[in-house]
Structures are given as C-alpha cells and as structure tokens.
Design an enzyme around this catalytic site. Structure first.
Site, PDB file in Angstrom:
ATOM      1  N   LYS A 202       0.845  -1.206   0.000  1.00  0.00           N
ATOM      2  CA  LYS A 202       0.000   0.000   0.000  1.00  0.00           C
ATOM      3  C   LYS A 202       0.875   1.249   0.000  1.00  0.00           C
ATOM      4  O   LYS A 202       1.581   1.515   0.972  1.00  0.00           O
ATOM      5  CB  LYS A 202      -0.918   0.048   1.224  1.00  0.00           C
ATOM      6  CG  LYS A 202      -1.950   1.168   1.067  1.00  0.00           C
ATOM      7  CD  LYS A 202      -2.563   1.618   2.352  1.00  0.00           C
ATOM      8  CE  LYS A 202      -1.802   2.698   3.048  1.00  0.00           C
ATOM      9  NZ  LYS A 202      -1.820   4.017   2.384  1.00  0.00           N
TER      10      LYS A 202
ATOM     11  N   SER B  92       5.362   6.708  10.545  1.00  0.00           N
ATOM     12  CA  SER B  92       5.488   7.372  11.848  1.00  0.00           C
ATOM     13  C   SER B  92       5.614   6.357  12.982  1.00  0.00           C
ATOM     14  O   SER B  92       5.121   5.230  12.899  1.00  0.00           O
ATOM     15  CB  SER B  92       4.286   8.269  12.086  1.00  0.00           C
ATOM     16  OG  SER B  92       3.116   7.492  12.146  1.00  0.00           O
TER      17      SER B  92
ATOM     18  N   GLU C  45      10.378   0.593  10.221  1.00  0.00           N
ATOM     19  CA  GLU C  45      11.359   1.667  10.018  1.00  0.00           C
ATOM     20  C   GLU C  45      10.610   2.961  10.296  1.00  0.00           C
ATOM     21  O   GLU C  45       9.751   3.371   9.532  1.00  0.00           O
ATOM     22  CB  GLU C  45      11.898   1.592   8.586  1.00  0.00           C
ATOM     23  CG  GLU C  45      13.217   2.300   8.435  1.00  0.00           C
ATOM     24  CD  GLU C  45      13.026   3.734   8.013  1.00  0.00           C
ATOM     25  OE1 GLU C  45      12.943   4.581   8.927  1.00  0.00           O
ATOM     26  OE2 GLU C  45      12.952   3.992   6.818  1.00  0.00           O
TER      27      GLU C  45
ATOM     28  N   CYS D  27      13.473  10.405   7.138  1.00  0.00           N
ATOM     29  CA  CYS D  27      13.473   9.868   8.498  1.00  0.00           C
ATOM     30  C   CYS D  27      14.858   9.971   9.130  1.00  0.00           C
ATOM     31  O   CYS D  27      14.982  10.135  10.339  1.00  0.00           O
ATOM     32  CB  CYS D  27      12.973   8.432   8.501  1.00  0.00           C
ATOM     33  SG  CYS D  27      13.735   7.449   7.215  1.00  0.00           S
TER      34      CYS D  27
ATOM     35  N   GLU E 216      10.289  14.782  15.927  1.00  0.00           N
ATOM     36  CA  GLU E 216      10.572  14.793  14.491  1.00  0.00           C
ATOM     37  C   GLU E 216       9.661  15.823  13.817  1.00  0.00           C
ATOM     38  O   GLU E 216       8.442  15.720  13.894  1.00  0.00           O
ATOM     39  CB  GLU E 216      10.300  13.396  13.922  1.00  0.00           C
ATOM     40  CG  GLU E 216      10.700  13.248  12.488  1.00  0.00           C
ATOM     41  CD  GLU E 216      10.518  11.824  11.972  1.00  0.00           C
ATOM     42  OE1 GLU E 216       9.453  11.230  12.217  1.00  0.00           O
ATOM     43  OE2 GLU E 216      11.440  11.321  11.312  1.00  0.00           O
TER      44      GLU E 216
END
Ligand code: NDP
Length: 478
Positions: free
Chosen positions: A184, A237, A258, A292, A389
């Site tokens: 997806k 996330s 990840e 990231c 983040e």
C-alpha cells in the site's frame, strides 16, 4: 553577494501520460474497487488534481492477499532463484528505461525537486532491483543456512517521502527471497507505485506476485491486520508503527518497522567547514527535510559555532525554492497541507519555547504547500524542536565542548536511526561511531544511500534492517 539569477529550466511533462483514474493492481490486472470509492491525488506544488485513485476496502485487500497467496504457492516460491533473478533484472532495466517518466511523476505527485527524483530516487530504485536480483540465486550463501525459505505473503505499507524508493526497498528483497507482496503506497503519493504496476506487467511478472492496493490509513490497517499475510513491513510514523506492533504481537507475523528519527549531525572544530556546511544542508534540506534519517539536530563544537553558523546562513541564502520540475530547484514543496500544518505548529512551539528562528529571504509561491529553509539557534535539549521529528526543512542547532558531551547529546533522543560526524581525525570518527546509538553513522558525508548497505534503527526508530545482505533476513524464515 547577490544570488546568481537562473533562467527557468523546467523538465517537460510530455514524457508522462497520466490517466484520469486508476484501479487497483491485483492478480496482474488493474481492477476497480468493489465498493467504488476513490480519492484524488494532487500536486503539492500547485494543488492541481493529477488523477483519481481507487480506495481499496477490506474486500479488495482480501482479493489482493488471495492473489498473492495463489502466486506464492503455485508459482513464485517454486521458481528457481535464477528464474526469479531474471524478472528482477528485467524490472530494474525497465525502471532505467522509464527513468525520466518516473522522475517527473514522482516530482509532480510528491513535490520533490526533479534534480533529486532524477539523480537520487529513481537511480537508487533501479540499483535496489539490480542488487537483489543478484541475491535471488545465492540465498544459500547469505549466512542464513543452506536452504533458507521465504516467509509467504508480505503486507507492506510505505510513506510519501520517497514513494518509489520505499517501494523498491520493500519489494526487491521480498521477491528475491521468494515471497509475494501486497503493497500500500501512501495516500498522497500513489502514482509511481501504479506506474510500477505497469512495469510489472511489461516485465511479464507472473500475476499476483506484486499487488498494489491504494488507499489511506484504513486500507493500511486492513492489510497489516489481515490474517492471510505472513510478514508485515512498515515505514512511517512511530505512532502508527506502535499500533502495528501491537496488532502483530499476538500473531505469527514477522514484523520490521522503520520509523522516525531525530539525527544528530556533529561538527567538530577540525572539520573542513565548507564541506561540513554542504553536509548540513544536504542533511536537513534534501527532500524538504522529509527524511526519516535527516540531520535535524546540528551539534556544533562551541569553538567554531560562529564560523559554521555564518557559513551556513550564507549558503542557505543561495538555495532556490520553487517549481519542483525546474532543474535548478533545490527545495521543493511540502508534501501535504497536513504536513505543512505540523511543521508550522512545531516551529511556532520552537519560538514560544525561546529558540531563535531564522530563514533566508525567500519568496514562497502563492499556490501549493511551502515552507522556507529554517534554522533555530539557542535550542536546548528539552525543547520540543530538539526532541520531536518535525519532518520538514527545519534545523535545530545545539553546541557542545567535548567529544563525550557530543555523544551524550546525540544519544539523548528517543530515536536512533542515523548520525553524522564531521572531523579531520579518523580516530575520533571511530571513537564516536562506536558510542553513537544510531543504525547508520555517516562520516564526513550525510544522507548517502546504497543498496548494499543495511539501514534501520534502534529504540523508537524501529527494528529490522533493510538493504544489503541484512535486508534478506526480514524476508526469510530464519
Ligand atoms: P503515517 O505513519 O501515518 O503513514 C505511513 C503509511 O502508513 C502511509 O501509507 C499511511 O497511509 C499508512 N497508515 C496510516 N495509518 C495506518 C494504520 N493504522 N495501519 C496501517 N497503515 C497505516 O505517517 P504520516 O504520513 O501521517 O506522517 C506523520 C509523521 O510521521 C510525519 O510528520 C513524520 O514525522 C513521520 N513520518 C516518518 C516517516 C519515516 O520514514 N520514518 C515517513 C513518513 C512520515 P496514509 O498515507 O494514507 O495515511
């Protein structure tokens, strides 16, 4: 010193023919969704609608998983590695052949500069397929036993920051190991995954080996909780990663995550300052900071703080922000209105908490989602902009005096994905690297990716590795 003026150099869109609407890619065919729902994908640079995409419901995910299971049991897992390798090589070559088209689609749908999609994303996609094609017939030499077996059907959910590259990171090792997949893509960036579906058709990949289901978070949830899959691979996330980990915990599904990062990019006083400044810029402004492993926390040794900051400000004054399809553009559009709102909110928090905000003079286009390159100084470790983040072009600058203090500050984060070290001394690089709790440590460079090199995190950055020999483990029953 004034900025050089560049004439516009837009990449042509003629090479791309977008469809008005896209179906799901299931069992080797494009097919409509069962309940007829669809959503629009837009260009974040102009807000122009690029196309309508099918929203896959649970019944569609069911069909995709069934197609992947059938392909796994009857074709792919039975095929010798040498034959699987041929398909992967073919895919890699088709990606190269269609590279220009894929780069334009990526820049349109994601907002990233064409220079980046053309020179980084798409070449790395091809490189990943070439690399894992090489492993497909050598798995017994990978260090996972004499006859390592695939897991079965993999459910893979990817984010919007490197749409086709994240697809390659997920699909290439999965297929090399003999698994089939249902993937997806992110809601805001489905178009290159759908172009990849066409490439699977061109490559004559057996039907059902790769299935692409488009949709939003609900589609992702239906996929990762589906009882018919054996493996979940997720990039995104930390919050959603935790939800997926909870959902997979009571099952036999193998899981790799990840997730986010808040990397320290550490500049020592003996670093070559001009190169370090390039590394800082590449670390946080590459891909609008939607990375990231971005070097979002700059740690500068106190003795060179003023020098580094002055050079950085000068350099940021030369960055060109604007049309992602212009070959001169350095900083493109923010991927979505939601992400822009998040970047704005955290930047306001930074100011409210007492950090000092600076951006170079920079005209933002009226339409679309834009945020100027931004630097916060006077940041303390407790500030939210030093801990959370931001996932945008925003750099938080902190200082340190000794290597030990640099290590302490760099590791003072819930994340552990990457770090950078800038120094002239090899011994200091090794000393630091062995103490930094980060999956990737770059020395005198930043944001360098290679399919042969494993990538992944510690702590809340997730677990499992993608890339390299290590990346095979996630898709083998070991
Ligand atoms: P998400 O984690 O929500 O999205 C990543 C992928 O997961 C998307 O395909 C998303 O679909 C899908 N998804 C969302 N909810 C679920 C669920 N419950 N089950 C399964 N799949 C799901 O990231 P966001 O796009 O919301 O970004 C939010 C923040 O996450 C960013 O600001 C950034 O800080 C961080 N992030 C980190 C990334 C990384 O590489 N580490 C990448 C992207 C974001 P959909 O897109 O349709 O929502």
């Amino acid at each position: 010193m004034g900025k050089f003026e560049y004439a516009p150099a837009p990449e042509s869109r003629d090479v791309v023919s977008l469809r008005e609407s896209y179906g799901l890619f299931i069992g080797g065919e494009f097919t409509p969704g069962i309940d007829g729902r669809a959503f629009k994908t837009i260009s974040p640079a102009t807000e122009e609608v690029l196309g309508e995409v099918t929203e896959a419901g649970p019944a569609d995910v069911d069909r995709a998983v069934a197609a992947a299971r059938k392909a796994y049991e009857h074709t792919w897992a039975l095929m010798p590695g040498t034959e699987r390798a041929k398909y992967l090589f073919r895919i890699a070559r088709l990606v190269q052949e269609r590279a220009r088209e894929l780069a334009v689609i990526e820049s349109l749908d994601n907002g990233k500069p064409i220079r980046e999609s053309r020179d980084v994303d798409i070449p790395l996609v091809a490189a990943h397929f070439f690399y894992y094609a090489g492993w497909a017939d050598k798995l017994e030499y990978a260090g996972y036993g004499p006859a390592p077996r695939p897991l079965g059907v993999a459910g893979q959910v990817i984010p919007w920051n490197f749409p086709l590259l994240m697809l390659a990171w997920k699909i290439a090792p999965a297929l090399a190991c003999g698994n089939t997949v249902v993937l997806k893509p992110a809601e805001t960036t489905p178009l290159t995954a759908l172009a990849f579906a066409e490439i699977c058709q061109q490559a004559d990949l057996p039907p059902g080996v790769v299935n692409i289901v488009t949709g939003a978070g609900e589609t992702g949830r239906a996929l990762v909780t589906h009882p018919g899959i054996d493996k979940v691979a997720f990039t995104g996330s930390t919050e959603v990663g935790k939800e997926i980990a909870r959902a997979c915990a009571p099952t036999r599904k193998k899981l790799t995550l990840e997730l986010g990062g808040k990397a320290a990019n550490i500049v020592f006083e003996d670093a070559p300052i001009d190169q370090a400044v390039e590394g800082i810029v590449n670390g946080i402004f590459f891909n609008q900071g939607h990375v990231c492993c971005a070097g979002s926390r700059l740690l500068v040794q106190e003795s060179v703080y003023s020098e580094v900051l002055a050079a950085l400000r000068r350099r940021l004054g030369t960055l060109r922000l604007g049309d992602p399809l212009d070959k001169n553009t350095d900083v493109g559009a923010i991927n979505s209105a939601a992400q822009l709102a998040k970047i704005r909110e955290l930047s306001q928090v930074g100011e409210a908490e007492g950090a000092e905000r600076w951006s170079p003079p920079c005209d933002l286009p009226v339409k679309g989602f834009w945020f100027p390159p931004t630097v916060f100084t006077g940041v303390s470790q407790a500030h939210r902009i030093a801990r959370e983040e931001i996932f945008g072009p925003v750099l938080s600058v902190l200082t340190f005096r000794t290597p030990a203090e640099a290590v302490e500050k760099a590791n003072n984060t819930p994340y552990g994905l990457s770090a950078g070290i800038w120094t002239d001394k090899g011994s200091l690089i090794l000393w630091m690297a062995s103490r930094l709790r980060a999956g990737v440590v770059w020395a005198n460079t930043f944001n360098k990716f290679d399919p042969t090199s494993p990538f992944g995190g510690y702590k809340e950055s997730g677990y499992g590795r993608e890339g390299g020999r290590h990346g095979l483990e996630a898709y083998l029953d070991v």
